[in-house]
Design a protein around this motif. Structure first.
Motif, PDB file in Angstrom:
ATOM      1  N   VAL A 133       6.772   5.191  -1.941  1.00 24.95           N
ATOM      2  CA  VAL A 133       7.957   4.984  -1.106  1.00 24.95           C
ATOM      3  C   VAL A 133       8.312   3.501  -1.088  1.00 24.95           C
ATOM      4  N   ARG A 134       9.537   3.193  -0.736  1.00 26.95           N
ATOM      5  CA  ARG A 134       9.986   1.802  -0.678  1.00 26.95           C
ATOM      6  C   ARG A 134      10.396   1.447   0.757  1.00 26.95           C
ATOM      7  N   PRO A 135       9.475   0.906   1.517  1.00 28.70           N
ATOM      8  CA  PRO A 135       9.800   0.543   2.906  1.00 28.70           C
ATOM      9  C   PRO A 135      10.685  -0.690   2.959  1.00 28.70           C
ATOM     10  N   GLU A 136      11.269  -0.906   4.110  1.00 32.72           N
ATOM     11  CA  GLU A 136      12.019  -2.137   4.372  1.00 32.72           C
ATOM     12  C   GLU A 136      11.283  -2.921   5.443  1.00 32.72           C
ATOM     13  N   ILE A 137      11.435  -4.239   5.398  1.00 31.15           N
ATOM     14  CA  ILE A 137      10.821  -5.113   6.412  1.00 31.15           C
ATOM     15  C   ILE A 137      11.930  -5.794   7.186  1.00 31.15           C
ATOM     16  N   ALA A 138      11.780  -5.832   8.507  1.00 28.94           N
ATOM     17  CA  ALA A 138      12.771  -6.515   9.347  1.00 28.94           C
ATOM     18  C   ALA A 138      12.055  -7.298  10.438  1.00 28.94           C
ATOM     19  N   GLU A 142       9.716  11.715   6.685  1.00 30.19           N
ATOM     20  CA  GLU A 142       8.992  12.946   7.020  1.00 30.19           C
ATOM     21  C   GLU A 142       7.945  13.276   5.969  1.00 30.19           C
ATOM     22  N   THR A 143       8.261  13.084   4.723  1.00 30.16           N
ATOM     23  CA  THR A 143       7.280  13.343   3.653  1.00 30.16           C
ATOM     24  C   THR A 143       6.067  12.435   3.815  1.00 30.16           C
ATOM     25  N   LEU A 144       6.321  11.147   4.090  1.00 30.72           N
ATOM     26  CA  LEU A 144       5.223  10.203   4.291  1.00 30.72           C
ATOM     27  C   LEU A 144       4.389  10.594   5.508  1.00 30.72           C
ATOM     28  N   ALA A 145       5.058  11.023   6.593  1.00 31.86           N
ATOM     29  CA  ALA A 145       4.340  11.417   7.809  1.00 31.86           C
ATOM     30  C   ALA A 145       3.414  12.596   7.532  1.00 31.86           C
ATOM     31  N   ARG A 146       3.879  13.532   6.702  1.00 36.81           N
ATOM     32  CA  ARG A 146       3.039  14.683   6.350  1.00 36.81           C
ATOM     33  C   ARG A 146       1.876  14.237   5.458  1.00 36.81           C
ATOM     34  N   GLN A 147       2.166  13.382   4.489  1.00 39.37           N
ATOM     35  CA  GLN A 147       1.123  12.944   3.566  1.00 39.37           C
ATOM     36  C   GLN A 147       0.027  12.147   4.261  1.00 39.37           C
ATOM     37  N   ASP A 169       0.826  -1.210   0.000  1.00 35.32           N
ATOM     38  CA  ASP A 169       0.000   0.000   0.000  1.00 35.32           C
ATOM     39  C   ASP A 169       0.858   1.257   0.000  1.00 35.32           C
ATOM     40  N   LEU A 170       1.929   1.261   0.785  1.00 33.43           N
ATOM     41  CA  LEU A 170       2.799   2.445   0.835  1.00 33.43           C
ATOM     42  C   LEU A 170       3.479   2.685  -0.504  1.00 33.43           C
ATOM     43  N   MET A 171       3.879   1.595  -1.166  1.00 34.22           N
ATOM     44  CA  MET A 171       4.516   1.740  -2.466  1.00 34.22           C
ATOM     45  C   MET A 171       3.528   2.230  -3.516  1.00 34.22           C
TER      46      MET A 171
END
Length: 325
Positions: free
Chosen positions: A68-73, A95-100, A61-63
């Motif tokens: 954006v390209r999150p990482e999974i750990a 920060e951009t994602l947090a604002r969006q 969903d984020l992509m």
């Protein structure tokens, strides 16, 4: 699998939701499963979830929505929860994602509750909010007296936002604090079934409702059995007491007992567990139950009067201790 696992597995499988609904869901997951962190003086967004399938759904969903390209750990839970947990992190564009997503306001301040546009959205978007909250931090208990659907919340403001969303969906939910953690709970059985259906767990809702009805029927049967057992016990005690008094009455009166009263007393002793109506059918000629009761009552009264005159124990003295006639 637990009911909670069943619900989450069903919710994760939902596809093709409207873009605004997907935004509501993933934003709520980020808010309830983690939030904002500072890494190397940069704002990072992180969500810690309990299933790999959910982590991959958040990544997708984020992509697709935000590019954006999150990482999974895999991570060790810091809350004492068992099992492997998965952290979805966005650092470079955090920060951009947090604002969006509305997790940061225009002044770069963290939003303590949920973005206002989510809690005032359409019914589908409100359902997305609740779906995200349950996927992130929800649990479902089994039907019964303590049945509860519960969501742990990061702040009291987030809890109140979730309660408000539930009320707009027509669901009675309450916020409370347990061991310092704000929680939102739905307790009434019909409300639990409704919220499960609304957020998309219709299959689990039907199974949960079937289990609830089955347990209610079983509880009702148990109550009836216990009621019948109590009545049978009282009837048995009354029969024992009545027979003890009749035996004592015949002993006190001896040959002086009138024949018709003696016959009623002997019927009682011969058929100790029979009802008065059944005793009447055994009589020759047959008697009504009122006639049988009247004769036995007069037999006892006559014996008690004789016992009082002679100063000897009456018929009540023959009743075993702890029994009521």
């Amino acid at each position: 699998m637990s009911l909670t696992t069943d619900v989450k597995a069903e919710l994760v499988s939902i596809r093709n939701a409207a873009p605004t609904v997907r935004v509501a869901e993933v934003t709520t997951i980020l808010r309830f499963a983690g939030g904002l962190h500072s890494i190397a003086n940069r704002v990072a967004v992180e969500a810690e979830v309990d299933a790999e399938a959910l982590a991959r759904r958040v990544v997708r969903d984020l992509m697709e929505i935000y590019g954006v390209r999150p990482e999974i750990a895999q991570v060790q839970s810091g809350t004492g929860q068992e099992g492997v947990r998965y952290a979805v992190r966005v650092i470079a564009a955090g920060e951009t994602l947090a604002r969006q997503t509305g997790l940061l306001d225009q002044r770069r301040r963290p939003v303590r509750g949920l973005p206002n546009r989510l809690t005032t959205g359409s019914r589908e978007e409100l359902a997305g909010v609740w779906r995200g909250a349950f996927l992130a931090a929800g649990s479902l208990g089994e039907p019964g007296r303590s049945a509860v659907l519960e969501v742990s919340c990061p702040t009291s403001e987030a809890a109140m936002a979730l309660v408000g969303a539930a009320h707009r969906l027509g669901i009675a939910a309450k916020a409370r604090e347990v061991r310092g953690t704000p929680r939102v709970v739905v307790r009434e059985g019909e409300a639990i079934r409704s919220i499960l259906s609304i957020i998309g767990a219709g299959r689990t809702a039907a199974a949960w409702e079937e289990l609830r009805q089955r347990r209610e029927v079983r509880a009702g049967v148990n109550r009836l059995v216990n009621f019948d057992d109590a009545n049978l016990r009282r009837s048995a005690q009354a029969a024992v007491a009545a027979c003890a008094r009749v035996e004592r009455a015949l002993e006190i009166l001896g040959e002086e007992a009138p024949d018709h009263l003696r016959m009623a007393g002997e019927l009682r002793l011969a058929h100790r567990e029979a009802s008065l109506d059944e005793l009447g059918h055994h009589a020759d000629p047959p008697l009504t139950k009122d006639a049988v009761a009247g004769r036995i009552r007069r037999l006892l009264a006559m014996a008690d009067k004789r016992a009082q005159q002679e100063g000897i124990p009456d018929t009540e003295s023959a009743v075993p201790a702890g029994l009521d006639e």
